[in-house]
Design an enzyme around this catalytic site. Structure first.
Site, PDB file in Angstrom:
ATOM      1  N   GLY A  13     109.781  41.335  41.601  1.00 52.48           N
ATOM      2  CA  GLY A  13     111.052  42.266  41.876  1.00 52.48           C
ATOM      3  C   GLY A  13     110.341  43.495  42.297  1.00 52.48           C
ATOM      4  N   SER A  15     110.837  44.441  45.865  1.00 53.05           N
ATOM      5  CA  SER A  15     110.363  44.111  47.116  1.00 53.05           C
ATOM      6  C   SER A  15     111.733  45.368  47.528  1.00 53.05           C
ATOM      7  CB  SER A  15     112.027  42.899  47.972  1.00 53.05           C
ATOM      8  OG  SER A  15     113.062  43.117  47.010  1.00 53.05           O
ATOM      9  N   ARG A  16     111.332  46.222  46.868  1.00 52.71           N
ATOM     10  CA  ARG A  16     112.523  47.791  46.612  1.00 52.71           C
ATOM     11  C   ARG A  16     112.067  48.732  45.295  1.00 52.71           C
ATOM     12  NH1 ARG A  16     117.958  47.052  47.467  1.00 52.71           N
ATOM     13  NH2 ARG A  16     117.595  45.011  49.769  1.00 52.71           N
ATOM     14  N   VAL A  63     113.150  35.397  38.599  1.00 55.04           N
ATOM     15  CA  VAL A  63     112.752  34.690  37.540  1.00 55.04           C
ATOM     16  C   VAL A  63     114.109  34.325  36.726  1.00 55.04           C
ATOM     17  CG1 VAL A  63     111.805  37.281  38.315  1.00 55.04           C
ATOM     18  CG2 VAL A  63     113.531  37.040  36.853  1.00 55.04           C
ATOM     19  N   SER A 141     114.067  49.976  29.967  1.00 50.01           N
ATOM     20  CA  SER A 141     114.976  51.063  30.031  1.00 50.01           C
ATOM     21  C   SER A 141     115.038  51.817  29.137  1.00 50.01           C
ATOM     22  CB  SER A 141     116.471  50.823  30.882  1.00 50.01           C
ATOM     23  OG  SER A 141     117.238  51.347  31.576  1.00 50.01           O
ATOM     24  N   TYR A 154     123.503  45.190  29.486  1.00 54.40           N
ATOM     25  CA  TYR A 154     122.047  45.402  29.926  1.00 54.40           C
ATOM     26  C   TYR A 154     121.112  45.710  29.063  1.00 54.40           C
ATOM     27  CZ  TYR A 154     118.780  48.705  33.095  1.00 54.40           C
ATOM     28  OH  TYR A 154     117.564  48.378  34.023  1.00 54.40           O
ATOM     29  N   ALA A 156     120.977  45.451  25.761  1.00 52.74           N
ATOM     30  CA  ALA A 156     120.945  44.184  24.816  1.00 52.74           C
ATOM     31  C   ALA A 156     119.102  42.949  25.514  1.00 52.74           C
ATOM     32  CB  ALA A 156     122.396  43.057  24.625  1.00 52.74           C
ATOM     33  N   ILE A 187     115.773  57.575  37.545  1.00 55.77           N
ATOM     34  CA  ILE A 187     115.211  57.317  38.554  1.00 55.77           C
ATOM     35  C   ILE A 187     115.651  56.865  39.822  1.00 55.77           C
ATOM     36  CG2 ILE A 187     112.735  55.765  39.262  1.00 55.77           C
ATOM     37  CD1 ILE A 187     112.436  57.161  36.646  1.00 55.77           C
TER      38      ILE A 187
END
Length: 246
Positions: A13, A15-16, A63, A141, A154, A156, A187
């Protein structure tokens, strides 16, 4: 960090956002970096072009698809011949209140955020066990620690990654492989830039340091956990959240 020079790392992940900042920072520390992309090839190409140093690799990598992961790892090994580090950063959100959440929205987040970490970690460990060294850093997170309304899927997935990491750290520690997590808070990324100012101000008000973090803040913690400077740290989570525990 001198101990990172010449080592290799795969950042999913990348690319950004946090993944791109992490890839760039690690390359700046002298690592050879494999960056990945799903649907954002153009973004990945820009990130790849800006990486300091040389000998890097850019590959398509989904993924949520085991065959794509296996193909990606094959390309990494063909190019690098070994793998010193893995950063499991790729993730998605499908926010929705539980009573409105579709099963597909739950499954998609779990398949990407949690099961994707399972597949990537398993393949990386096979390589690292032969070398009897390696470091894996999983991006979780603050939501996985404290939850969030509309984010049960998310939360979980990220809580699952933390528990998964603690377990795998115990399994592979005898082979000198370390597994840790970095848990970002609020962030500044492309996604947060799109939020209304009122919502951003609300989140900032929850942060004791009274500001949002930068992707580089996360990248530096990742680099520390990949480096020999953290050689006696495993099964842990570094929270990069400005003190935010909602």
């Amino acid at each position: 960090m001198e101990s990172l020079k010449g080592k290799t790392v795969l950042v999913t992940g990348s690319s950004r956002g946090i993944g791109a900042a992490t890839a760039n920072f690690l390359a700046g520390q002298g690592m050879r970096v494999a960056i990945t992309y799903g649907r954002s090839k153009e973004h990945a190409e820009r990130v790849f072009a800006d990486l300091p140093g040389d000998g890097h690799l850019m590959i398509p990598f989904n993924v949520a698809d085991e065959s794509s992961i296996k193909d990606g790892f094959s390309k990494v090994m063909a190019e690098f011949g070994e793998l010193s580090g893995l950063v499991n950063n790729a993730g998605i959100t499908r926010d929705q209140l539980l009573l409105r959440m579709k099963e597909s929205e739950f499954d998609e987040v779990i398949d990407t955020n949690l099961k994707g970490v399972f597949h990537c970690t398993k393949l990386a460990i096979k390589v690292m066990m032969k070398a009897r060294t390696g470091s894996i850093v999983n991006i979780t997170s603050v939501i996985g620690q404290v939850g969030g309304p509309g984010q049960s899927n998310y939360a979980a997935s990220k809580a699952g990654v933390e528990a998964f990491s603690k377990s795998i750290a115990q399994e592979v520690g005898s082979r000198k492989i370390r597994v840790n997590c970095v848990a970002p808070g609020f962030i500044t990324t492309d996604m947060t830039d799109e939020l209304p100012e009122a919502i951003k101000e609300h989140y900032v008000s929850l942060v004791p340091l009274q500001t949002m973090g930068e992707p580089l803040d996360v990248a530096q913690s990742v680099a520390f956990l990949l480096s020999d400077e953290s050689k006696y740290i495993t099964g842990q989570t570094i929270s990069v959240n400005g003190g935010m525990y909602m």
